[in-house]
Design a protein around this motif. Structure first.
Motif, PDB file in Angstrom:
ATOM      1  N   CYS A   1       0.834  -1.204   0.000  1.00  0.00           N
ATOM      2  CA  CYS A   1       0.000   0.000   0.000  1.00  0.00           C
ATOM      3  C   CYS A   1       0.869   1.254   0.000  1.00  0.00           C
ATOM      4  O   CYS A   1       1.772   1.385   0.824  1.00  0.00           O
ATOM      5  CB  CYS A   1      -0.921   0.016   1.221  1.00  0.00           C
ATOM      6  SG  CYS A   1      -1.975   1.486   1.219  1.00  0.00           S
ATOM      7  N   PRO A   2       0.589   2.182  -0.909  1.00  0.00           N
ATOM      8  CA  PRO A   2       1.421   3.392  -0.980  1.00  0.00           C
ATOM      9  C   PRO A   2       1.257   4.335   0.206  1.00  0.00           C
ATOM     10  O   PRO A   2       2.045   5.258   0.357  1.00  0.00           O
ATOM     11  CB  PRO A   2       0.949   4.073  -2.271  1.00  0.00           C
ATOM     12  CG  PRO A   2      -0.382   3.495  -2.581  1.00  0.00           C
ATOM     13  CD  PRO A   2      -0.398   2.114  -1.997  1.00  0.00           C
TER      14      PRO A   2
ATOM     15  N   LYS B   1      -7.683   2.510   7.160  1.00  0.00           N
ATOM     16  CA  LYS B   1      -7.389   2.850   5.767  1.00  0.00           C
ATOM     17  C   LYS B   1      -8.468   3.707   5.117  1.00  0.00           C
ATOM     18  O   LYS B   1      -8.177   4.765   4.559  1.00  0.00           O
ATOM     19  CB  LYS B   1      -7.215   1.518   5.002  1.00  0.00           C
ATOM     20  CG  LYS B   1      -6.791   1.592   3.583  1.00  0.00           C
ATOM     21  CD  LYS B   1      -5.440   2.161   3.356  1.00  0.00           C
ATOM     22  CE  LYS B   1      -4.312   1.707   4.230  1.00  0.00           C
ATOM     23  NZ  LYS B   1      -3.085   2.499   4.021  1.00  0.00           N
TER      24      LYS B   1
HETATM   25  S1  SF4 Z   1      -5.762   0.203   0.389  1.00  0.00           S
HETATM   26 FE1  SF4 Z   1      -6.158   1.410  -1.479  1.00  0.00          FE
HETATM   27  S2  SF4 Z   1      -4.250   2.557  -1.794  1.00  0.00           S
HETATM   28 FE2  SF4 Z   1      -3.752   0.869  -0.371  1.00  0.00          FE
HETATM   29  S3  SF4 Z   1      -3.050  -0.822  -1.671  1.00  0.00           S
HETATM   30 FE3  SF4 Z   1      -5.263  -1.095  -1.382  1.00  0.00          FE
HETATM   31  S4  SF4 Z   1      -6.199  -0.081  -3.155  1.00  0.00           S
HETATM   32 FE4  SF4 Z   1      -4.063   0.687  -3.011  1.00  0.00          FE
END
Ligand code: SF4
Ligand SMILES: Cc1cc2nc3c(=O)[nH]c(=O)nc-3n(C[C@H](O)[C@H](O)[C@H](O)COP(=O)(O)OP(=O)(O)OC[C@H]3O[C@@H](n4cnc5c(N)ncnc54)[C@H](O)[C@@H]3O)c2cc1C
Ligand code: SF4
Ligand code: FES
Lengths: 279, 369
Positions: B269-270, B325
């Motif tokens: 996750c970025p 998140k």
């Molecule tokens: S939570 Fe959202 S931003 Fe993070 S890896 Fe999953 S899709 Fe990508």
């Protein structure tokens, strides 16, 4: 450039005071004059203390904020860092970052009765709050200190409770869940002590709490039933802390970061999430 | 600067210019069956004609004959590790004196070719955590040092992967901010836009020609097409109340029965920023290095004090991850912690899809497990 907020300052132990077999107060002083001169804190705030080669842990400041050159930390030895910290003697050095976090709401509590309700194995954040209020006795109404332990031997600040009892207009109530024949306090949970407090003090006073979360929750709900004002109940929470800067995520409690939004919270702010396991 | 055309065979001019300016240049390269961000010497190192087939729990590269550079969409790596290092030394300390020495962040000037809209949006989310401002009181000097020296050549996506949902998060597929140059790949050329003074300076030295309006229309159509092709979406409307009013919903037990608690989702996750710190003492004991390392709310130690585990059940750990998140991130940082890159869906070994988890709760609010 702002100072690197991850970098500790060097501090030195001035005095080490034994409070109980595994609880010590370390009185420390920052080494550098400029850092010492700039250092100020409020009751309820904490420092990150670093033990060489072992690690860094959050410890509440247990002394009075008027004395900001000698800063006390009352530490219970429970693990790697704290066991090493309590062994440091005068002259030994350690790292210190801080102060961090919100303090107790003493400014808004002025003129009100204070209820300090604690449970378990001693509560550094409330102990310093009690000392703070007793020292400024005229600014607050009656002070009631209610403390509950599981067994009599868990009462580690016996001498302090005895001293507080002698302060003007200050009451100390103690209870043990599993008393023994020598126990002089009440038996039962700390909530049982609430019956002994003048309902007027509960209604108009300010409550500051610290201890196990289920205990704080049942005390708070019980106080509300007795007419206490939700916005005047405060408590101090604990979570793992790695950075104290809002960067490491370990101290989160739902949307709150304990290191910057807490550790002291109005009960209203944490009431919904407190009963949910895992936050 | 006006949008301009760069011939495909001149892409190497860009790599060369950036290298001449002292940047180490990173770009997509195929490694271990996935597109990763690695150092490149020239445009010849970039994969061409590679597409990725991404579905929950599955990632596969497929060759296509069209020779396009950027149709692979994204791989497991975002910009995160380039700014927030997986492990680094924060300071060192000497025994006895206990003198603390700040460790300088390893921060070579770095240019990245191929940053996607979701990657840049993810970086902007981390900026709110690590840079002092409205949402943080402390600047992390290690992150900041690398952030200042980053040059971003963004790519507007003209193709989406099966797990992408940036359109519903409002973060892509078009890059909107914080880039130096942005490329859109068309059949026969790249369209180039500058997003900063540094980007303008580089663009001035590129062999660019003005782009006709038809090129810009073709680019817009392609980006729009990528958005329209996305099959997933996350509805963030009232999501904080939705999730925090449903913390005992049976869906948490359901997802816990599929979740391995492996933390892959956190690693890819970025935006995940959690870390832990530890000391490494030299063998002679004279000096210790204080380090930090990525952590995850899927570990047992996360949040725990005095050895009492805060989240002993997988259900609690997944719930912490998802509620943070997509929900509690919003009051914390004024933005969702999810940018819709889809990585956690693709790289989850059991194919857990957060958009489905949220939708399941949204469909049956108020159920209790
Ligand atoms: S939570 Fe959202 S931003 Fe993070 S890896 Fe999953 S899709 Fe990508
Ligand atoms: C805001 C705040 C203020 C605080 N103020 C004070 C204070 O004033 N005084 C004070 O004494 N404490 C205070 N604490 C608590 C203190 O920070 C912790 O006791 C300390 O971090 C423990 O660190 P340690 O390295 O000594 O213990 P650790 O080594 O982390 O271990 C603690 C205990 O857990 C056990 N344990 C460790 N790891 C595991 C594991 N993986 N599985 C099972 N058991 C394990 C250990 O055996 C030990 O019993 C405060 C905490 C916070 C958040
Ligand atoms: S708590 Fe979990 S979701 Fe949130 S930043 Fe940390 S690892 Fe990521
Ligand atoms: S202790 Fe690191 S975020 Fe609060």
């Amino acid at each position: 450039m702002a100072r690197n907020p991850y970098l500790p300052m060097t501090a030195e132990v001035v005095e080490r005071i034994e409070e109980a077999p595994d609880v010590y107060t370390l009185r420390v002083r920052l080494r550098h004059a400029a850092e010492r001169a700039a250092y100020r804190f409020a009751p309820g705030q904490f420092n990150m203390l670093y033990l060489f080669g072992v690690g860094e842990v959050p410890i509440s400041i247990s002394s009075d904020p008027d004395e900001h050159e000698l800063v006390d930390h009352t530490i219970r030895a429970v693990g790697r860092v704290t066991e090493g910290l309590v062994r440091l003697g005068p002259g030994a050095r350690l790292g210190l970052r801080g102060p961090f976090g919100t303090g107790w709401p003493f400014a808004v509590a002025q003129g009100r009765a204070l209820l300090m309700i604690t449970g378990g194995l001693g509560c550094a954040p409330t102990n310093s709050a009690i000392e703070y209020a007793i020292k400024r006795r005229s600014q607050y109404g009656p002070i009631t200190i209610a403390h509950g332990v599981k067994r009599p031997q868990d009462l580690i600040y016996g001498a302090r409770f005895a001293a507080w009892e002698k302060a003007p207009d200050t009451r100390v109530l103690l209870s043990a869940d599993r008393p023994d024949p020598n126990w002089r306090g009440r038996s039962g949970l700390v909530t049982a002590l609430l019956d002994e407090i003048d309902p007027g003090l509960i209604r108009d006073g300010f409550t500051l709490m610290c201890g196990p979360e289920p205990m704080m929750r049942s005390v708070a709900e019980n106080l509300l039933k007795r007419g206490a004002a939700l916005e005047r109940i405060y408590l101090s929470l604990e979570r793992n802390m790695q950075c104290a800067l809002g960067h490491c995520g370990n101290c989160q409690f739902g949307k709150e970061f304990l290191c910057k939004d807490g550790p002291v919270f109005p009960y209203a702010r944490v009431r919904a999430l407190l009963p949910v396991g895992g936050y | 600067m006006q949008t301009a055309r760069l011939a495909k065979e001149r892409l190497d001019d860009l790599v060369r210019l950036l290298r001449e300016r002292g940047y180490r240049v990173l770009g997509p390269r195929v490694r271990a069956g996935a597109v990763m961000l690695d150092e490149i010497d020239s445009a010849a190192d970039l994969p061409r004609g590679v597409k990725s087939a991404q579905e929950p729990g599955s990632y596969r590269l497929v060759d296509s004959a069209d020779g396009r550079y950027f149709d692979f969409v994204n791989g497991p790596e975002s910009l995160k590790r380039l700014l927030f290092a997986p492990e680094e030394t924060l300071w060192t300390v000497t025994d006895g004196e206990v003198r603390f020495n700040e460790a300088a962040a390893e921060a070579p000037p770095t240019a990245v070719i191929g940053a996607r809209a979701c990657d840049i949006a993810g970086m902007r989310v981390q900026d709110r955590t690590f840079l002092a401002g409205q949402y943080s009181s402390h600047t992390d000097p290690y992150y900041a040092a690398r952030r200042e020296k980053l040059f971003l050549v963004a790519v507007n996506c003209t193709r989406s992967a099966g797990t992408c949902f940036c359109a519903s998060m409002g973060t892509g597929p078009r890059v909107r901010e914080a880039f130096d140059l942005a490329l859109t790949e068309l059949d026969d050329c790249f369209l180039v836009e500058a997003g900063s003074a540094a980007g303008e300076n580089v663009a001035k030295q590129l062999p660019l020609v003005n782009a006709p309006a038809s090129d810009r229309a073709a680019a817009d159509r392609a980006i729009e097409g990528a958005a329209k092709s996305q099959v997933r979406r996350l509805d963030s409307d009232g999501i904080y109340e939705l999730l925090f009013n449903n913390l005992e919903h049976p869906r948490w037990d359901d997802v816990a029965s599929r979740c391995l608690s492996c933390a892959n989702c956190v690693m890819v996750c970025p935006t995940c920023f959690c870390h832990k710190e530890h000391d490494e003492t030299g063998l002679d004991g004279a000096q210790s290095a204080h380090k930090r390392q990525w952590d995850a709310c899927f570990t047992l130690g996360h949040g725990s004090v005095h050895g009492a585990r805060l989240r002993p059940q997988i259900r609690q750990r997944y719930r912490q991850w998802l509620t943070h998140k997509v929900a509690s991130w919003i009051p914390q940082f004024g933005v969702s912690g999810c940018v819709g890159c889809g990585r956690c869906i693709t790289w989850c070994p059991t194919g857990i899809d957060l958009t489905e988890e949220v939708a399941a709760i949204r469909a049956t609010p108020g159920l209790r497990g």
